[in-house]
Design a protein around this motif. Sequence first.
Motif, PDB file in Angstrom:
ATOM      1  N   THR A 384      -2.860  29.105 -22.056  1.00 41.18           N
ATOM      2  CA  THR A 384      -3.773  30.077 -21.445  1.00 41.18           C
ATOM      3  C   THR A 384      -5.116  30.097 -22.164  1.00 41.18           C
ATOM      4  N   ASN A 385      -5.084  30.065 -23.478  1.00 46.48           N
ATOM      5  CA  ASN A 385      -6.331  30.087 -24.245  1.00 46.48           C
ATOM      6  C   ASN A 385      -7.120  28.794 -24.079  1.00 46.48           C
ATOM      7  N   LEU A 386      -6.445  27.651 -24.174  1.00 44.55           N
ATOM      8  CA  LEU A 386      -7.150  26.371 -24.061  1.00 44.55           C
ATOM      9  C   LEU A 386      -7.777  26.204 -22.681  1.00 44.55           C
ATOM     10  N   ALA A 387      -7.147  26.766 -21.647  1.00 42.60           N
ATOM     11  CA  ALA A 387      -7.679  26.638 -20.286  1.00 42.60           C
ATOM     12  C   ALA A 387      -9.100  27.191 -20.185  1.00 42.60           C
ATOM     13  N   ARG A 388      -9.443  28.168 -21.019  1.00 40.95           N
ATOM     14  CA  ARG A 388     -10.795  28.743 -20.978  1.00 40.95           C
ATOM     15  C   ARG A 388     -11.856  27.711 -21.354  1.00 40.95           C
ATOM     16  N   VAL A 389     -11.482  26.758 -22.205  1.00 40.39           N
ATOM     17  CA  VAL A 389     -12.431  25.725 -22.631  1.00 40.39           C
ATOM     18  C   VAL A 389     -12.838  24.850 -21.455  1.00 40.39           C
ATOM     19  N   PHE A 390     -11.904  24.635 -20.519  1.00 36.09           N
ATOM     20  CA  PHE A 390     -12.143  23.704 -19.414  1.00 36.09           C
ATOM     21  C   PHE A 390     -12.633  24.424 -18.158  1.00 36.09           C
ATOM     22  N   THR A 391     -13.448  25.435 -18.324  1.00 38.57           N
ATOM     23  CA  THR A 391     -14.048  26.134 -17.186  1.00 38.57           C
ATOM     24  C   THR A 391     -15.533  25.811 -17.114  1.00 38.57           C
ATOM     25  N   GLY A 392     -16.069  25.891 -15.898  1.00 43.85           N
ATOM     26  CA  GLY A 392     -17.500  25.691 -15.695  1.00 43.85           C
ATOM     27  C   GLY A 392     -17.909  24.253 -15.423  1.00 43.85           C
ATOM     28  N   TYR A 393     -16.947  23.332 -15.314  1.00 40.13           N
ATOM     29  CA  TYR A 393     -17.280  21.916 -15.119  1.00 40.13           C
ATOM     30  C   TYR A 393     -17.185  21.510 -13.651  1.00 40.13           C
TER      31      TYR A 393
END
Length: 721
Positions: A384-393
């Motif tokens: 869940t936390n790592l998924a935030r890194v892969f947003t906005g692309y």
Amino acid sequence: MTHAHEASDAALAAPLHARTASSLSPADAAPTASDSAGAPWLKLSAAAAASAALAACGGGEAEAEAPQALKQADNAPRMPLLGDMGGSGSFRSDQAASRTPTPDELMDWAEMVFPQYFDSHQATVTSGTLVFRYYGGTRNYLGVYQGNVVVLGPPTNNAVVNVGALASFGDAVFSSGRPLNDQDAARFLLQAGFAATTQDIATVRSIGFDAWLNSQFNAPIGISGWEWLNQRGYAAVDNSTAYYDNTYPGDCMIWSQLMTSPDGLRKRVALALSEIFVVSLSGLDFNWRSHAIAHYWDTLVFHSFGNFRNLLQDVSLNPAMGYYLNTRGNQKENTATGRQPDENYAREVMQLMSIGLVMLNIDGTVRRDGAGQPIESYSQSDVTNLARVFTGYDYNQSLNQQGTVPGTTRTVPNTAFTRLPMSLNASLHSNLAVNFLGATIPANTPGAAALATAMDTLFYHGNVAPFICKQLIQRLVTSNPSPAYVARVATVFNNNGASVRGDMKAVVRAILLDDEARSSEGLKQPGFGKLREPMLRLVQWGRTFNISSNFGSWKIGDTSSASSRLGQSPLRSPSVFNFFRPGYVPPSTALAQSGAVAPEFQLVNESSVGGYLNYIQGVIRNGIYVNAPDLPNNGSNGNNGYDIKALYTHEMVLVVDPDALVARINLLMCAGQLSAATVKLIADAIKATPVTAASTDAVKLNRIASAIFLVMASAEYLIQK
């Protein structure tokens, strides 16, 4: 058999005595003729030598009898003879060795290093506990008796000399850095690439393993898959062909790359990586999907000899991966609607592409807690936390030029976005803090910095080296590498010797040059090796027999059908979990009982076995039928036909000699690993239909195709060791 004059014996022995004089004590010196009266030094008489040589050469005897002198080897004194034959003066046969060579490996090595003493030979002869070869050109014997290496011939005044324990020769034999014979060279080439041609075998035997690897590391990449599509006209915007909506151009691209690229090792490693970092052409559904998969392939090719850290980041930002695992268009959380970032890529990049599901030791074995249960490597919170890194692309459209499809109102972008890293829209990127795998990315960290921290966290995780290295070993060498093998390669991943982590060149070198990969012991072990993947069998056939596409079409197509084709097609995995899992065990089998894994067997069923045999039989004999090979599209015209064929030039020369023909196919396709019984079975089968020099080309081709098909259908071919 006649013998040379005694003066020739003295001339042959002179260099040996000259080299040993400075390094051996008088007690170690080779015995003289006067010593031959003693029981340990029964001199081989001319008659005995002639008889033994005749027998060793197959002169009327079913099996050569060991000379009486050789049978006295257990009583002979020891001397470091072979080391001094080499002239280095540094090798002593009593030094410790890491691995014991087999008698054949020892004798092959001696022939390579000391051809002036051990020239061409007949078959290895076994007589009780004595294993030896006779060398007619120099009248020398070389053998192994009860674990000791023994020599007899003119250089030893025809007296037996115990050179030393076989075990002590391991370092000398295996540090030579060259194949011991053609079979050894072919075996290496089939692990390191797609095929072993006679020229490849000669090259690696001449320059050695390490130099060959360096030549491959330094070889130019050649035309990229993306550029190949453009050169073939697949970037054209036309409603009748609609390349922007089709996947078949991607099939043509990858088959061209696999069949024709000169940098075979690089492409072989890239194909292995494509089964770890999976993107499937079958799962892409957007404009210019074939160009997208081509650039994804090019990314794997580019990083095959680069650094794993860069590979991990470029894969994460690749537009094909972005579409396939949902990072493209992934948006930050929205408390008003309850939307949360998509977790697909965050989960799979950990589970499949970096650290795996459970904690590992450096040797790939599972770490367990106090209760004996595997320790999970990550939690749902980490995902869940790592998924935030892969947003906005999203796709990078900075070079986009929209065009209208002629005759329609539809507009499509150009192909540029398919090979640009996805771009970040900061307004859609999550600003929440990220806590995963013990690392913290503070809130409001810019997207690029957050991605870099996430990539570093994965890259430096202790699981990465054993998790990735074991899978690469499985793809290139064996399904069940020993923990020690995994540990040795993983250690190189962690540090290439120059304090660099993730050096893919160093990892590939470590995999292919490891003792476990190069030792002939694996040939004897039922659990060593792997099932050849169907797509690799087709590529091997093509590259071995000089396949060509007359019009350059390479329209082999999607070979995924198990019932009518290969049951596997490159870059067309049915899911992100690849064609098979690295830990797959065929149920209710001896493999399951032994605890071994057999990943590629996940592709095997009754339908796939029959489909492969039917498909490959026609391909070997006739080639691959192509519609409109002169055009990039899938239309039909007067040029329809077998555009993709093998030449079989060298095989045509041997076609009237069935035994020689089968021997050649055995070497090139199987590294000489077919058993004598299988070789005889195939040779007898093709002899059933007479072929002469006057036979038609069609009749000759039938024999060649039958021989190749029977080899490729045999269990000893299908299991690569």
